[in-house]
Design a protein around this motif. Structure first.
Motif, mmCIF file in Angstrom:
data_model
loop_
_atom_site.group_PDB
_atom_site.id
_atom_site.type_symbol
_atom_site.label_atom_id
_atom_site.label_comp_id
_atom_site.label_asym_id
_atom_site.label_seq_id
_atom_site.Cartn_x
_atom_site.Cartn_y
_atom_site.Cartn_z
ATOM 1 N N ARG A 69 0.842 -1.206 0.000
ATOM 2 C CA ARG A 69 0.000 0.000 0.000
ATOM 3 C C ARG A 69 0.873 1.251 0.000
ATOM 4 N N GLY A 70 2.006 1.161 0.694
ATOM 5 C CA GLY A 70 2.948 2.281 0.705
ATOM 6 C C GLY A 70 3.512 2.572 -0.673
ATOM 7 N N SER A 71 3.716 1.523 -1.478
ATOM 8 C CA SER A 71 4.226 1.747 -2.837
ATOM 9 C C SER A 71 3.202 2.515 -3.663
ATOM 10 N N VAL A 72 1.926 2.236 -3.444
ATOM 11 C CA VAL A 72 0.860 2.969 -4.139
ATOM 12 C C VAL A 72 0.866 4.429 -3.667
ATOM 13 N N SER A 73 0.996 4.620 -2.376
ATOM 14 C CA SER A 73 1.030 5.989 -1.834
ATOM 15 C C SER A 73 2.226 6.767 -2.349
ATOM 16 N N LEU A 74 3.364 6.090 -2.447
ATOM 17 C CA LEU A 74 4.559 6.752 -2.959
ATOM 18 C C LEU A 74 4.343 7.186 -4.406
ATOM 19 N N THR A 75 3.724 6.332 -5.187
ATOM 20 C CA THR A 75 3.409 6.686 -6.573
ATOM 21 C C THR A 75 2.472 7.887 -6.606
ATOM 22 N N GLU A 76 1.460 7.886 -5.755
ATOM 23 C CA GLU A 76 0.523 9.009 -5.702
ATOM 24 C C GLU A 76 1.221 10.293 -5.265
ATOM 25 N N GLN A 77 2.145 10.186 -4.325
ATOM 26 C CA GLN A 77 2.895 11.355 -3.856
ATOM 27 C C GLN A 77 3.745 11.909 -5.006
ATOM 28 N N PHE A 78 4.378 11.027 -5.745
ATOM 29 C CA PHE A 78 5.177 11.435 -6.903
ATOM 30 C C PHE A 78 4.301 12.171 -7.916
ATOM 31 N N ILE A 79 3.136 11.618 -8.221
ATOM 32 C CA ILE A 79 2.223 12.238 -9.190
ATOM 33 C C ILE A 79 1.773 13.608 -8.694
ATOM 34 N N ALA A 80 1.428 13.705 -7.422
ATOM 35 C CA ALA A 80 0.996 14.991 -6.866
ATOM 36 C C ALA A 80 2.111 16.026 -6.958
ATOM 37 N N ASP A 81 3.341 15.609 -6.675
ATOM 38 C CA ASP A 81 4.466 16.528 -6.753
ATOM 39 C C ASP A 81 4.715 16.957 -8.197
ATOM 40 N N MET A 82 4.660 16.015 -9.125
ATOM 41 C CA MET A 82 4.881 16.362 -10.537
ATOM 42 C C MET A 82 3.788 17.312 -11.034
ATOM 43 N N ASP A 83 2.556 17.066 -10.625
ATOM 44 C CA ASP A 83 1.447 17.959 -10.983
ATOM 45 C C ASP A 83 1.725 19.372 -10.466
ATOM 46 N N ALA A 84 2.136 19.459 -9.206
ATOM 47 C CA ALA A 84 2.425 20.763 -8.611
ATOM 48 C C ALA A 84 3.604 21.436 -9.324
ATOM 49 N N GLN A 85 4.641 20.666 -9.646
ATOM 50 C CA GLN A 85 5.805 21.223 -10.335
ATOM 51 C C GLN A 85 5.416 21.765 -11.710
ATOM 52 N N MET A 86 4.612 21.020 -12.435
ATOM 53 C CA MET A 86 4.192 21.451 -13.769
ATOM 54 C C MET A 86 3.347 22.724 -13.686
ATOM 55 N N ARG A 87 2.477 22.791 -12.709
ATOM 56 C CA ARG A 87 1.668 23.999 -12.534
ATOM 57 C C ARG A 87 2.546 25.196 -12.175
ATOM 58 N N GLU A 88 3.542 24.946 -11.338
ATOM 59 C CA GLU A 88 4.420 26.023 -10.902
ATOM 60 C C GLU A 88 5.211 26.627 -12.064
ATOM 61 N N ILE A 89 5.589 25.795 -13.037
ATOM 62 C CA ILE A 89 6.361 26.332 -14.154
ATOM 63 C C ILE A 89 5.484 26.742 -15.333
ATOM 64 N N GLY A 90 4.163 26.639 -15.148
ATOM 65 C CA GLY A 90 3.248 27.215 -16.117
ATOM 66 C C GLY A 90 2.694 26.303 -17.186
ATOM 67 N N PHE A 91 2.603 25.012 -16.936
ATOM 68 C CA PHE A 91 2.052 24.081 -17.918
ATOM 69 C C PHE A 91 0.559 23.864 -17.735
#
Length: 169
Positions: A69-91
């Motif tokens: 379950r932690g591996s799923v959460s880690l994947t979700e955390q990665f996706i959330a961070d990438m989403d935030a990073q993309m928004r921050e740089i204007g995508f």
């Protein structure tokens, strides 16, 4: 990359904030970029982070039910961070497509590292693909990255499930 530490509870119920923060810290270590000569740009930093995340996902998948379950959460955390990073740089207008591409890149790394751990792929080749993709490194850089990732994987293997989920390996 800017660290997103929302420490949210994922849909799987496991909190991946601590291991993700530890992975981001490892990916930010200057040695990767100075000694390993990984490009110190968004692509290079993404390559290091996603490689570390992929190895950690695989380690958690070999653990207890809670670790899986932690591996799923880690994947979700990665996706959330990438989403935030993309928004921050204007995508914002193409955010879904961009994040899907980043998630696909993580999935490719999980796949190649799984094959390397199963002995179906050479560790060096997996490292070259995972870190350098289409920019073949010099031998010294390639060796540095492969050995650094091997040591990281060994540290994960030496830690119990709880330690990995606490970001302590």
């Amino acid at each position: 990359m800017r660290r997103i530490l929302s420490l949210f509870r994922s849909s799987s119920g496991a909190d991946a904030g601590a291991p993700y923060a530890a992975l981001v810290a490892e990916a930010r270590r200057p040695e990767w970029y100075r000694d390993g000569r990984v490009e110190d740009d968004m692509d290079g930093r993404f390559a290091v982070l996603s490689s570390l995340v992929a190895l950690t996902i695989l380690r958690l998948e070999r653990g207890s039910e809670e670790a899986v379950r932690g591996s799923v959460s880690l994947t979700e955390q990665f996706i959330a961070d990438m989403d935030a990073q993309m928004r921050e740089i204007g995508f914002d207008t193409t955010i879904g497509k961009q994040v899907r591409g980043l998630v696909g890149a993580l999935a490719s790394r999980v796949d190649i590292w799984r094959r390397a751990q199963d002995g179906e792929e050479e560790w060096q080749a997996a490292s070259d693909f995972s870190i350098f993709r289409d920019k073949p490194p010099c031998e010294e850089s390639a060796t540095f990255a492969a050995e650094r990732l091997r040591r990281f994987s060994e540290q994960l293997d030496g830690a119990d499930d709880d330690e990995v989920m606490q970001g302590k390996w």
